[in-house]
Design a protein around this motif. Structure first.
Motif, PDB file in Angstrom:
ATOM      1  N   ALA A  94      25.451  12.460  47.614  1.00 44.72           N
ATOM      2  CA  ALA A  94      24.785  11.564  48.563  1.00 44.72           C
ATOM      3  C   ALA A  94      24.556  12.328  49.862  1.00 44.72           C
ATOM      4  O   ALA A  94      25.418  13.099  50.298  1.00 44.72           O
ATOM      5  CB  ALA A  94      25.653  10.338  48.818  1.00 44.72           C
ATOM      6  N   TYR A  95      23.400  12.093  50.485  1.00 51.12           N
ATOM      7  CA  TYR A  95      23.016  12.793  51.710  1.00 51.12           C
ATOM      8  C   TYR A  95      22.959  11.820  52.874  1.00 51.12           C
ATOM      9  O   TYR A  95      22.362  10.753  52.774  1.00 51.12           O
ATOM     10  CB  TYR A  95      21.656  13.465  51.517  1.00 51.12           C
ATOM     11  N   ASN A  96      23.595  12.177  53.973  1.00 52.45           N
ATOM     12  CA  ASN A  96      23.555  11.386  55.194  1.00 52.45           C
ATOM     13  C   ASN A  96      22.541  12.038  56.129  1.00 52.45           C
ATOM     14  O   ASN A  96      22.802  13.111  56.675  1.00 52.45           O
ATOM     15  CB  ASN A  96      24.937  11.340  55.846  1.00 52.45           C
ATOM     16  N   THR A  97      21.391  11.400  56.298  1.00 55.80           N
ATOM     17  CA  THR A  97      20.314  12.002  57.093  1.00 55.80           C
ATOM     18  C   THR A  97      20.668  12.085  58.570  1.00 55.80           C
ATOM     19  O   THR A  97      20.232  13.010  59.253  1.00 55.80           O
ATOM     20  CB  THR A  97      19.002  11.199  56.936  1.00 55.80           C
ATOM     21  N   THR A  98      21.454  11.157  59.062  1.00 54.55           N
ATOM     22  CA  THR A  98      21.825  11.169  60.477  1.00 54.55           C
ATOM     23  C   THR A  98      22.721  12.357  60.794  1.00 54.55           C
ATOM     24  O   THR A  98      22.481  13.092  61.747  1.00 54.55           O
ATOM     25  CB  THR A  98      22.547   9.856  60.856  1.00 54.55           C
ATOM     26  N   LYS A  99      23.761  12.534  59.989  1.00 58.20           N
ATOM     27  CA  LYS A  99      24.722  13.617  60.240  1.00 58.20           C
ATOM     28  C   LYS A  99      24.345  14.916  59.529  1.00 58.20           C
ATOM     29  O   LYS A  99      24.979  15.937  59.752  1.00 58.20           O
ATOM     30  CB  LYS A  99      26.120  13.191  59.798  1.00 58.20           C
TER      31      LYS A  99
ATOM     32  N   THR B  51      20.859  29.931  48.160  1.00 56.68           N
ATOM     33  CA  THR B  51      21.994  29.704  49.057  1.00 56.68           C
ATOM     34  C   THR B  51      22.805  28.501  48.605  1.00 56.68           C
ATOM     35  O   THR B  51      22.375  27.715  47.763  1.00 56.68           O
ATOM     36  CB  THR B  51      21.494  29.440  50.495  1.00 56.68           C
ATOM     37  N   LYS B  52      23.970  28.362  49.236  1.00 57.21           N
ATOM     38  CA  LYS B  52      24.827  27.185  49.007  1.00 57.21           C
ATOM     39  C   LYS B  52      24.053  25.917  49.342  1.00 57.21           C
ATOM     40  O   LYS B  52      24.130  24.918  48.629  1.00 57.21           O
ATOM     41  CB  LYS B  52      26.081  27.299  49.869  1.00 57.21           C
ATOM     42  N   ASP B  53      23.283  25.941  50.424  1.00 55.70           N
ATOM     43  CA  ASP B  53      22.509  24.763  50.817  1.00 55.70           C
ATOM     44  C   ASP B  53      21.478  24.394  49.755  1.00 55.70           C
ATOM     45  O   ASP B  53      21.207  23.211  49.524  1.00 55.70           O
ATOM     46  CB  ASP B  53      21.817  24.996  52.161  1.00 55.70           C
ATOM     47  N   ASP B  54      20.886  25.405  49.090  1.00 58.22           N
ATOM     48  CA  ASP B  54      19.932  25.123  48.011  1.00 58.22           C
ATOM     49  C   ASP B  54      20.626  24.419  46.841  1.00 58.22           C
ATOM     50  O   ASP B  54      20.080  23.481  46.260  1.00 58.22           O
ATOM     51  CB  ASP B  54      19.273  26.412  47.512  1.00 58.22           C
ATOM     52  N   VAL B  55      21.842  24.866  46.511  1.00 60.29           N
ATOM     53  CA  VAL B  55      22.595  24.232  45.422  1.00 60.29           C
ATOM     54  C   VAL B  55      22.919  22.785  45.781  1.00 60.29           C
ATOM     55  O   VAL B  55      22.703  21.870  44.978  1.00 60.29           O
ATOM     56  CB  VAL B  55      23.897  25.017  45.118  1.00 60.29           C
ATOM     57  N   LEU B  56      23.397  22.580  47.000  1.00 63.64           N
ATOM     58  CA  LEU B  56      23.735  21.220  47.427  1.00 63.64           C
ATOM     59  C   LEU B  56      22.487  20.337  47.463  1.00 63.64           C
ATOM     60  O   LEU B  56      22.526  19.175  47.046  1.00 63.64           O
ATOM     61  CB  LEU B  56      24.417  21.245  48.796  1.00 63.64           C
ATOM     62  N   SER B  57      21.367  20.882  47.930  1.00 64.31           N
ATOM     63  CA  SER B  57      20.116  20.113  47.968  1.00 64.31           C
ATOM     64  C   SER B  57      19.670  19.723  46.564  1.00 64.31           C
ATOM     65  O   SER B  57      19.216  18.595  46.336  1.00 64.31           O
ATOM     66  CB  SER B  57      19.013  20.911  48.663  1.00 64.31           C
ATOM     67  N   LEU B  58      19.795  20.651  45.616  1.00 64.14           N
ATOM     68  CA  LEU B  58      19.437  20.340  44.236  1.00 64.14           C
ATOM     69  C   LEU B  58      20.328  19.216  43.696  1.00 64.14           C
ATOM     70  O   LEU B  58      19.836  18.278  43.061  1.00 64.14           O
ATOM     71  CB  LEU B  58      19.559  21.583  43.349  1.00 64.14           C
ATOM     72  N   LEU B  59      21.627  19.286  43.966  1.00 65.14           N
ATOM     73  CA  LEU B  59      22.543  18.250  43.501  1.00 65.14           C
ATOM     74  C   LEU B  59      22.232  16.898  44.152  1.00 65.14           C
ATOM     75  O   LEU B  59      22.429  15.852  43.529  1.00 65.14           O
ATOM     76  CB  LEU B  59      23.989  18.664  43.750  1.00 65.14           C
ATOM     77  N   ILE B  60      21.714  16.911  45.377  1.00 66.77           N
ATOM     78  CA  ILE B  60      21.266  15.673  46.024  1.00 66.77           C
ATOM     79  C   ILE B  60      20.084  15.114  45.248  1.00 66.77           C
ATOM     80  O   ILE B  60      20.046  13.937  44.895  1.00 66.77           O
ATOM     81  CB  ILE B  60      20.874  15.922  47.500  1.00 66.77           C
ATOM     82  N   HIS B  61      19.102  15.989  44.947  1.00 65.86           N
ATOM     83  CA  HIS B  61      17.906  15.548  44.227  1.00 65.86           C
ATOM     84  C   HIS B  61      18.240  15.023  42.828  1.00 65.86           C
ATOM     85  O   HIS B  61      17.580  14.092  42.338  1.00 65.86           O
ATOM     86  CB  HIS B  61      16.882  16.690  44.129  1.00 65.86           C
ATOM     87  N   LEU B  62      19.248  15.606  42.205  1.00 68.67           N
ATOM     88  CA  LEU B  62      19.634  15.171  40.862  1.00 68.67           C
ATOM     89  C   LEU B  62      20.507  13.916  40.886  1.00 68.67           C
ATOM     90  O   LEU B  62      20.812  13.351  39.843  1.00 68.67           O
ATOM     91  CB  LEU B  62      20.364  16.299  40.131  1.00 68.67           C
TER      92      LEU B  62
ATOM     93  N   PRO C 156      29.332  10.725  45.968  1.00 70.98           N
ATOM     94  CA  PRO C 156      29.112   9.307  46.271  1.00 70.98           C
ATOM     95  C   PRO C 156      30.069   8.316  45.636  1.00 70.98           C
ATOM     96  O   PRO C 156      30.215   7.211  46.140  1.00 70.98           O
ATOM     97  CB  PRO C 156      27.695   9.061  45.758  1.00 70.98           C
ATOM     98  N   ASN C 157      30.725   8.671  44.536  1.00 72.71           N
ATOM     99  CA  ASN C 157      31.588   7.678  43.897  1.00 72.71           C
ATOM    100  C   ASN C 157      32.653   8.359  43.038  1.00 72.71           C
ATOM    101  O   ASN C 157      32.626   9.564  42.808  1.00 72.71           O
ATOM    102  CB  ASN C 157      30.775   6.675  43.066  1.00 72.71           C
ATOM    103  N   GLU C 158      33.584   7.550  42.568  1.00 76.32           N
ATOM    104  CA  GLU C 158      34.730   8.054  41.812  1.00 76.32           C
ATOM    105  C   GLU C 158      34.324   8.690  40.481  1.00 76.32           C
ATOM    106  O   GLU C 158      34.887   9.695  40.065  1.00 76.32           O
ATOM    107  CB  GLU C 158      35.719   6.899  41.577  1.00 76.32           C
ATOM    108  N   GLU C 159      33.335   8.134  39.813  1.00 80.31           N
ATOM    109  CA  GLU C 159      32.921   8.679  38.513  1.00 80.31           C
ATOM    110  C   GLU C 159      32.385  10.102  38.654  1.00 80.31           C
ATOM    111  O   GLU C 159      32.740  10.992  37.867  1.00 80.31           O
ATOM    112  CB  GLU C 159      31.853   7.776  37.872  1.00 80.31           C
ATOM    113  N   ILE C 160      31.566  10.318  39.656  1.00 80.24           N
ATOM    114  CA  ILE C 160      31.015  11.662  39.856  1.00 80.24           C
ATOM    115  C   ILE C 160      32.101  12.609  40.357  1.00 80.24           C
ATOM    116  O   ILE C 160      32.158  13.774  39.950  1.00 80.24           O
ATOM    117  CB  ILE C 160      29.802  11.619  40.808  1.00 80.24           C
ATOM    118  N   ARG C 161      33.017  12.116  41.202  1.00 78.91           N
ATOM    119  CA  ARG C 161      34.115  12.958  41.662  1.00 78.91           C
ATOM    120  C   ARG C 161      34.951  13.430  40.474  1.00 78.91           C
ATOM    121  O   ARG C 161      35.347  14.587  40.396  1.00 78.91           O
ATOM    122  CB  ARG C 161      34.998  12.197  42.658  1.00 78.91           C
TER     123      ARG C 161
END
Length: 175
Positions: free
Chosen positions: A38-43, A23-34, A49-54
């Protein structure tokens, strides 16, 4: 996310491997792990996370076969130039084209709703994320400015102030 927004993500389905991506969530989770997102646990949201990665994400989009996405970015780049050059006809056409395209996710039922128009403007000016800081509902002496793009330091660009007025005049918005 390239435009600076966060996205909701459900990380609970991720299997912690690179072969069970479903799923899309699996892809996003993998990108978080790599470390690419950046993941916001509260929300429970994810963001770049930053301009270089963007910039890396933008580069990936431009290199791939993303003709529609490339056109959106090029149109946004031109809209910023037209805005700075005070070419009101070109700006009006670009905003109208963005609004008519409906690619920003607002239902046709809300075509003239202020929030829909705000979404159109944010989408049309997506390239501002490269050179500007966006502030919505910026307090001023006479109320609030709907959307203000403040140039990042050292770029020598003008601030862009966008005031939305339904059934009002341009002079009223300026006032």
């Amino acid at each position: 996310m390239i435009g600076g927004n966060e996205m909701p993500v459900d990380t609970s389905t991720f299997q912690n491997d690179m072969t069970s991506i479903r799923t899309k969530d699996d892809v996003l989770s993998l990108l978080i792990h790599l470390g690419y997102l950046a993941y916001n646990t509260t929300k429970q949201t994810v963001r770049i996370p930053n301009e270089e990665i963007r910039r890396e994400f933008l580069s990936t989009i431009k290199v791939g076969s993303h003709d529609v996405t490339n056109k959106i970015i090029l149109n946004s780049d031109q809209l910023i130039v037209d805005t700075i050059n005070c070419d009101e006809d070109a700006v009006a056409r670009a905003i109208q084209d963005t609004h008519d395209a409906g690619t920003f996710g607002v239902s046709p039922l809300f075509y003239n709703d202020e929030q829909a128009l705000r979404s159109v403007v944010r989408f049309a000016y997506i390239s501002c994320v490269n050179s500007y800081i966006k502030i919505e509902e910026l307090p001023s002496v006479h109320g609030y400015a709907d959307i203000v793009y403040i140039p990042k330091d050292g770029l020598g660009l003008p601030a862009l102030l966008i005031e939305l007025k339904m059934d009002g005049s341009a002079d009223g918005a300026i006032e």
